[in-house]
Design a protein around this motif. Structure first.
Motif, PDB file in Angstrom:
ATOM      1  N   VAL A  66     -37.856  25.758 -68.054  1.00 45.57           N
ATOM      2  CA  VAL A  66     -38.013  27.094 -68.626  1.00 45.57           C
ATOM      3  C   VAL A  66     -37.558  28.180 -67.657  1.00 45.57           C
ATOM      4  O   VAL A  66     -36.997  29.192 -68.078  1.00 45.57           O
ATOM      5  CB  VAL A  66     -39.479  27.341 -69.034  1.00 45.57           C
ATOM      6  CG1 VAL A  66     -39.635  28.721 -69.667  1.00 45.57           C
ATOM      7  CG2 VAL A  66     -39.952  26.272 -70.002  1.00 45.57           C
ATOM      8  N   THR A  67     -37.791  27.984 -66.376  1.00 47.01           N
ATOM      9  CA  THR A  67     -37.461  29.022 -65.403  1.00 47.01           C
ATOM     10  C   THR A  67     -36.078  28.820 -64.799  1.00 47.01           C
ATOM     11  O   THR A  67     -35.182  29.638 -64.979  1.00 47.01           O
ATOM     12  CB  THR A  67     -38.511  29.065 -64.280  1.00 47.01           C
ATOM     13  OG1 THR A  67     -39.819  29.096 -64.860  1.00 47.01           O
ATOM     14  CG2 THR A  67     -38.333  30.289 -63.419  1.00 47.01           C
ATOM     15  N   ILE A  68     -35.874  27.713 -64.097  1.00 43.10           N
ATOM     16  CA  ILE A  68     -34.627  27.526 -63.354  1.00 43.10           C
ATOM     17  C   ILE A  68     -33.445  27.250 -64.282  1.00 43.10           C
ATOM     18  O   ILE A  68     -32.444  27.985 -64.288  1.00 43.10           O
ATOM     19  CB  ILE A  68     -34.791  26.393 -62.324  1.00 43.10           C
ATOM     20  CG1 ILE A  68     -35.803  26.803 -61.243  1.00 43.10           C
ATOM     21  CG2 ILE A  68     -33.441  26.059 -61.688  1.00 43.10           C
ATOM     22  CD1 ILE A  68     -36.116  25.719 -60.235  1.00 43.10           C
ATOM     23  N   LEU A  69     -33.536  26.208 -65.094  1.00 38.63           N
ATOM     24  CA  LEU A  69     -32.399  25.801 -65.928  1.00 38.63           C
ATOM     25  C   LEU A  69     -32.077  26.834 -67.004  1.00 38.63           C
ATOM     26  O   LEU A  69     -30.906  27.196 -67.201  1.00 38.63           O
ATOM     27  CB  LEU A  69     -32.696  24.447 -66.576  1.00 38.63           C
ATOM     28  CG  LEU A  69     -31.572  23.855 -67.440  1.00 38.63           C
ATOM     29  CD1 LEU A  69     -30.302  23.656 -66.616  1.00 38.63           C
ATOM     30  CD2 LEU A  69     -32.019  22.529 -68.055  1.00 38.63           C
ATOM     31  N   ALA A  70     -33.082  27.335 -67.705  1.00 37.90           N
ATOM     32  CA  ALA A  70     -32.839  28.266 -68.809  1.00 37.90           C
ATOM     33  C   ALA A  70     -32.212  29.570 -68.324  1.00 37.90           C
ATOM     34  O   ALA A  70     -31.258  30.072 -68.934  1.00 37.90           O
ATOM     35  CB  ALA A  70     -34.145  28.549 -69.555  1.00 37.90           C
ATOM     36  N   TYR A  71     -32.732  30.129 -67.237  1.00 41.73           N
ATOM     37  CA  TYR A  71     -32.155  31.381 -66.732  1.00 41.73           C
ATOM     38  C   TYR A  71     -30.728  31.164 -66.236  1.00 41.73           C
ATOM     39  O   TYR A  71     -29.858  32.015 -66.432  1.00 41.73           O
ATOM     40  CB  TYR A  71     -33.017  31.950 -65.602  1.00 41.73           C
ATOM     41  CG  TYR A  71     -34.078  32.902 -66.083  1.00 41.73           C
ATOM     42  CD1 TYR A  71     -33.834  34.269 -66.159  1.00 41.73           C
ATOM     43  CD2 TYR A  71     -35.329  32.443 -66.473  1.00 41.73           C
ATOM     44  CE1 TYR A  71     -34.807  35.150 -66.607  1.00 41.73           C
ATOM     45  CE2 TYR A  71     -36.313  33.315 -66.927  1.00 41.73           C
ATOM     46  CZ  TYR A  71     -36.043  34.669 -66.984  1.00 41.73           C
ATOM     47  OH  TYR A  71     -37.004  35.536 -67.430  1.00 41.73           O
ATOM     48  N   LEU A  72     -30.477  30.026 -65.606  1.00 40.46           N
ATOM     49  CA  LEU A  72     -29.137  29.745 -65.096  1.00 40.46           C
ATOM     50  C   LEU A  72     -28.141  29.592 -66.245  1.00 40.46           C
ATOM     51  O   LEU A  72     -27.043  30.158 -66.218  1.00 40.46           O
ATOM     52  CB  LEU A  72     -29.161  28.469 -64.247  1.00 40.46           C
ATOM     53  CG  LEU A  72     -27.899  28.145 -63.442  1.00 40.46           C
ATOM     54  CD1 LEU A  72     -27.565  29.292 -62.484  1.00 40.46           C
ATOM     55  CD2 LEU A  72     -28.083  26.857 -62.657  1.00 40.46           C
TER      56      LEU A  72
END
Length: 303
Positions: free
Chosen positions: A227-233
């Motif tokens: 939710v944080t690292i992959l999605a924002y990237l």
């Protein structure tokens, strides 16, 4: 693979991740970790990951006063306000209410794009937004039950989160024309971490982490890594090749995917009505995507 297919694939994966997050986050808070404590875990973890990766691998810096100020604004709107309002609101209201109110975000993207980026708002794009919004509203209204009460303060926080995220998508777009996605995400999470820590450090220290079951640790890991690292990237990378309105329009898929996930766990039932409402959402996203040639960024070297 065609670049447009890659962009849609990335945005679909982001929608799937976010669609899952509504139910998963509710399992963790507030019984195990408070909403603001959970934000600190997510944002600080991502800031450390992207900070190290950016410094050791990418080795690119944001230069110029204007770009640095814009990146700070992205950190405030896309991380700090967005995260604090979303998890604070989700902690108070029902997941179905949160999914409903998040459909405001693409409307905010459309308005901010017209004002700040001077994007042309054609009839097809407006029609797509309205069509997708109608489908999402009908779908979620059909899925609401007596056991999912809302909360006015939680709902207001979700609305603020949706508007803030819409502004972030517009603000970050020009930066993606100059810098790599990791460079941008590294900066905005660093800014966000500085802001959210004072809000959540007490809730971060409160839980007895040794008592957490494996399922809760897996849920926290999912929220940090996916939710944080992959999605924002993925979201930030997609903005290099698609206009902000298309990225925002994919938010309409979140309720569809959230309901499908619920069906998979036996918490919802698929009906013909829901299928028709989902088709409205997909049709709206398609109409918005057909306008991307007006503002899409050319594929460059910083992939």
């Amino acid at each position: 693979m065609n670049k447009q297919v890659q962009v849609h694939g990335a945005l679909l994966l982001v929608a799937l991740i976010y669609g899952s997050n509504y139910s998963i986050a509710k399992e963790v808070m507030p019984f195990y970790v408070g909403p603001f404590g959970l934000i600190v875990i997510r944002v600080v973890s991502a800031a450390l990951f992207f900070g190290v990766f950016s410094r050791l691998v990418v080795k690119e810096k944001i230069v110029g006063r204007a770009d640095n100020l814009r990146s700070i604004a992205c950190g405030v709107t896309g991380i700090a306000i967005n995260q604090l309002c979303f998890f604070g609101g989700l902690n108070l209201t029902a997941p179905i209410n949160a999914a409903l109110l998040m459909v405001i975000s693409p409307v905010a993207v459309l308005l901010f794009s017209a004002v700040l980026l001077k994007e042309r708002v054609g009839w097809r794009k407006v029609t797509g937004i309205v069509t997708a919004c109608l489908g999402a509203l009908l779908l979620i209204n059909n899925s609401r039950g007596e056991g999912t009460p809302g909360n006015i303060y939680g709902d207001l926080l979700i609305i603020l989160n949706a508007v803030s995220f819409g502004m972030y998508l517009v603000l970050v777009k020009p930066l993606m024309q100059k810098y790599k996605a990791v460079t941008i995400v590294s900066r905005i999470f660093a800014v966000g971490a500085v802001i959210v820590v004072p809000f959540g450090w007490r809730q971060l220290l409160a839980p007895a982490y040794g008592t957490f079951p494996t399922s809760i640790w897996l849920a926290i890991a999912f929220m940090v890594l996916a939710v944080t690292i992959l999605a924002y990237l993925l979201n930030t990378w997609a903005l290099r090749y698609a206009n902000a309105s298309l990225v925002g329009a994919y938010i309409y898929l979140q309720p569809v995917l959230a309901i499908l996930i619920a069906i998979g766990f036996g918490k919802d039932v698929f009906t013909l009505q829901k299928g028709l409402y989902a088709l409205l959402i997909f049709a709206g996203v398609y109409m918005v995507s057909r306008t991307r040639q007006h503002t899409a960024v050319k594929a460059g070297a910083n992939n």
